[in-house]
Scaffold this motif. Sequence first.
Motif, mmCIF file in Angstrom:
data_model
loop_
_atom_site.group_PDB
_atom_site.id
_atom_site.type_symbol
_atom_site.label_atom_id
_atom_site.label_comp_id
_atom_site.label_asym_id
_atom_site.label_seq_id
_atom_site.Cartn_x
_atom_site.Cartn_y
_atom_site.Cartn_z
ATOM 1 N N VAL A 75 -4.385 0.564 7.814
ATOM 2 C CA VAL A 75 -4.059 -0.459 6.829
ATOM 3 C C VAL A 75 -2.900 -1.299 7.345
ATOM 4 N N TYR B 6 0.861 -1.182 0.000
ATOM 5 C CA TYR B 6 0.000 0.000 0.000
ATOM 6 C C TYR B 6 0.900 1.235 0.000
ATOM 7 N N PRO B 7 0.647 2.206 -0.880
ATOM 8 C CA PRO B 7 -0.527 2.422 -1.728
ATOM 9 C C PRO B 7 -0.378 1.888 -3.148
ATOM 10 N N VAL C 160 -0.882 3.639 7.856
ATOM 11 C CA VAL C 160 -0.357 2.426 7.231
ATOM 12 C C VAL C 160 0.689 1.797 8.139
ATOM 13 N N CYS D 190 -0.339 -4.186 5.916
ATOM 14 C CA CYS D 190 0.046 -4.700 4.610
ATOM 15 C C CYS D 190 1.505 -5.121 4.603
ATOM 16 N N ARG E 117 -6.249 0.740 -2.159
ATOM 17 C CA ARG E 117 -6.004 2.168 -1.914
ATOM 18 C C ARG E 117 -7.261 2.986 -2.155
#
Length: 786
Positions: free
Chosen positions: A419, A397-398, A439, A421, A404
């Motif tokens: 998020v 991500y992104p 994130v 990831c 996204r």
Amino acid sequence: MRTNHVYYGLKPYLPWRLRMAVRRIAAHWRRKACEDVWPIKESAGQHPADWTGWPDGKKFAVVLTHDVESACGLSKCRQLMQLEMQMGFRSSFNFIPEGDYRVPGDLMEELRHKGFEVGVHDLKHDGKLFRNREAFRNGAVQINRYLHAWDARGFRSGFMFHNLDWVQDLDIDYASCTFDTDPFEPQPDDVDTIFPFWVPRRTNANGRNGYVELPYTLPQDSTLFLLLQERQPDIWIKKLDWIVEHGGMVLLNTHPDYMAMNGQSEAFGEYPVRFYKQFLDYLRVNYAGMYWQALPMDVAAHVSNRKNGLADDGRFEWLDFQNGISRNTVISVYANGSSMAKSVTSDTCVSVPFQAVADTQNVTAETEPAVESNDGGRGDGNLFEGRRAAVVLFSEYPADPRPRRAAEALAQQGMSVDVFCLQGGPEEPRRENVDGINVLRLPLKRRRGGKFAYMFQYGAFILAAFAFLSRRSLWRRYHLVHVHNMPDVLVFSALIPRILGAKIILDLHDPMPELMMTIFKLAPDSRLVRLLKLLEKWSTGFADLVLTVNEASKRIYTSRSCVPGKVHVVMNSPDEQIFGFKPVSSRDSVDDRSNKPFVIMYHGSIFARNGLDLAVDAFELTRNSIPNARLIICGDNNAFLEQVMSSVKARGLENVVSYLGKRNLRQIAEAIDTCDIGVIPNRRNTFTEMNTPTRIFEYLARGKAVIAPRARGIQDYFGPDDILYFELGDAADLARKIEYAFFHPDEMEQIATRGQKIYLAHRWRQERAGLVNVVARLSGRRGTAR
């Protein structure tokens, strides 16, 4: 009804021509007497109280059904199915269980496999089922057996006889035994509505609290072409336009028995199938992107989900249809919520009014429909203010566009989004705020390899995600967890949030069984594939809502692992900020093209299944006819690309085939602007047959025509003339289509213009609104984003 009983008792002994002659005389006089209520009864267009619209903000619904009444009709089913598939439609075929034919099991299986539906049509189709209450009870026992054996969810009576209370004896989700207006039926009492409605159960003997009734709203083909002897589908088209104006349900019932298929001479009691095709052509050309083309079971789920899940705040007024049914029958109408767990209000239609922009060369930014919201159009709002969501994905991500854009859509409506990831590389920070999204990256590198390598990576990430969500949920309670596959079982990492009350969304980018069959060349009945299908079923069952990328994927999931009401389609549309809309520009003449390079472009993932080598094969075949052709390639470098480029060099094509390297989205958009046509050269496999490549929309967004494979995942959205098709996996046919594109610039301009209409109906602004609205319904939020 007594007259009907006498007639149907005598019917087997009366010649067909005699019966039809008498009926035609009676119909002539009846038509004159009923001009004010047929084919259009104005009162039927009134919206039910609190009507809030169709799924995805579509303006109206289209439901196609066929009653198969004889062995002759049965023999035409595959031809009719093929015709509809070629035009991008799906329908329901209703078979008589104890008629003069037997339905082959392989036909029913083929219909379901290709996205069609199977329903039960009466029992014997002899006019006796509704003779009296006892006769119906006895018949219902047998009908229920066929419903279960055929895995059918719907029922239609013979000759449209109806008693909605009696039909409660059937184990069905829906019935279609009524009509909005039709004075030519033997039981002509109508329901005076072009909307589906809920029929509540007074007793609950079979565990169901009611069913959905779907009235047909266009005259039947037998009435129009056999009884009234019309020679054009003009009445269908006139009624269609009226229903569109009122936002209702276009439900058409036809009979393959009466269709003279292409190449067949028209016999007595038949009409040319081109009438049906003309109607479908008119529908898809004039209302492209504006309608929800649904199976009857999808519409039933659309209504019943609202009834059973949101009755506390979504119940409509209780209505009594005085003109039909039983005067003592109270009908509760529900038409909000969808088979895809989606609901929007009637004023949130975001489809493009193509009549107003039929000439897309005149479309400008000012004529494109705005995505409205309470923020003046930016998409920022407070629909989810105070709500928290977690997003889990086994990718970066992104960089991964689908997660996204979904996260950003929720954040723009006021939701706080975390998020979890993978870390794309050491240069990426472990923690970061990206455009308002928090994130957290796990330093686990995704590597391609064998089956066990995948299993190890998936297992490690699932455990890490479970720990992350469990720990965070104890002090930061989540209202929503959005999990992206692969793998499907990653959804179980949200166990603790689910126990604590969070709603779980499983976003299925790709069906794992089909993808693994393609990558590892597995047999459909192999142990691993069977295990993946089982895990898919468990995973979709654990989730509250399932999102997927196209209708082909939805059909797969609903056919084997998930109820239709739980699945919603959000397509992977191009980013409009990058792939801004460009009208199709006038093409060069063939002479002009001969004086400069004719550029063919391939971009995207470079895997064997995506057919870059096939594109090179086709390109080589065009060298004699198009000596100035050039092929440009964008994508990640890998071993397969090196193999393809070695082949290019061995063939002496290195001066006309160029690898531009890996490009970001903006660079790809710039490259598309320099090309003449885009190619999607997929090879034939289980995965590419169902895929709808986003690359098609990217080319169309920039005003470029596309050559794409004839695959059902593409044909679900594009008609036969909306893009230039080649036979999937056939390099020689791809070469022929490249040559056609070069030598027919005017035709390619028209094809690209038609293709752009499909793109405009599926831009991200429409898909984003659908996503936000379905999450709002799932979260119990009142209001919509547009």
